[in-house]
Motif scaffolding. Sequence first.
Motif: not given
Length: 456
Positions: A154-155, A162-164, A171-173
């Motif tokens: 994902q990274n 930062e995107a989350e 991008y919820p957990t």
Amino acid sequence: MRLRSIALILATALLAVGCTAEVPGRPRAVKVVKKEASTETIQVRGTDNGPIDKLAATALTDIDDFWKDSFQKTFNKSWKPLTGGYYSVDTSDSTAKPPPCTQKAADVEGNAFYCPAADAIAWDRSSLLPVLQDRFGEAAVVVVLAHEVGHAVQNRMGITPEAERREPEKYPTILTEAQADCFAGSFVRNVTDGKSQRLDIGADALDKALNALITFRDPVGTSPEDEQAHGSAFDRVAAFQDGYEQGTKFCAAMTVQNRKFTQRAFTNVRDRANGGNLPFDEMLQSVTPDLDGYFKGLATAAGKNWPSPRAEATQTEPDCSGDQGPVAYCPSDKTIKIDTKDELPGLHKTYGDYATGTLIATRYAMAELAALGKPTEGEDASAAALCLAGAYTGAVFQRQDGFGLSPGDFDEAVTVLLLFDYAARDSKGGDAVDPGFQRVAKFREGVFEGPKRCGL
């Protein structure tokens, strides 16, 4: 510092797992590392070179090889190995050096995580991986590490902390955790297909490994909007299965728009107080007429008569038509016989009320097949019954009024399907769908696609 962890859970919690019921694990001798596997593996920092770290190193080497090939095919880019490396931490040693992204070794206790800031993965070799191996087998260790590498993927996709923070609604957990589970499933499929140089995971080992995902579920009643939500057992197993069946491109395309989650918060005081579980007798009184009404509707829509099977309590395991377990559909007199004394009440107490509901639903599904003139014997009938039980569950889940599901009910269903084959036996007690992984898959088809997916 944001860590992408498999779960924020201590080893002591692993030894007494569950929010409403314990998920059993049994020591397994099943080895997943091939005898002929190369001993050349990635470097693990802080290792004691013991068996658990050797297993981790072998698994991570194989996972890295998988992504060298799959990342290129999925994203048309070259895979970049982790620059920060891999760290094994002995959390029982107060003098142990902490890995990146932590202040002390104890911060890793009972955990495995990926840290985007350092592009590193760390795990507790003292009270996480050995406990997983002992309770759920070596494959569980592989699944956990594959999940963490999924966060590294994902990274590299640009899904960074930062995107989350910028777009939490995108991008919820719970979504990023599901995607990591999905990537782990894709890797395991590569192994079960015989494409791994180092690992070999069979059906039995995989079923036990999925119990680890059940262990790492969120507490029942956790809101899916919770910033630490990792997903329910059903949602986590579903994501893993999607990756296993659909591959990495499917996982990479996951969004909040196309991903369905069943996790729900408690909405009333009674549910919260009883953990979402009705007493056994009350559950029987609620679910049996509801099942009768649902399957009558299906039969009527198909232009068939519905004979309304009579639900009968028995004091022993039903034996009217082979060994179907604690709930049986009896074709000769069109009854549903339910053990109300021993095993079913025991399962209800241990796994929750919808473990009971799931088993009964599959027997009403057998009655539905009979009403439609479909076979009730053989593996196809077993698969159809699982699917129909899922379709019923999906319909109940959508309701606003009347008998409905409580938070945790889907988890109870997936648990009883993984651990027991009762729900998948045909009307003669044979031809059960195996392994549990496939039972859950058939059930899910009904949940998400409805009765038409079940061959009706």
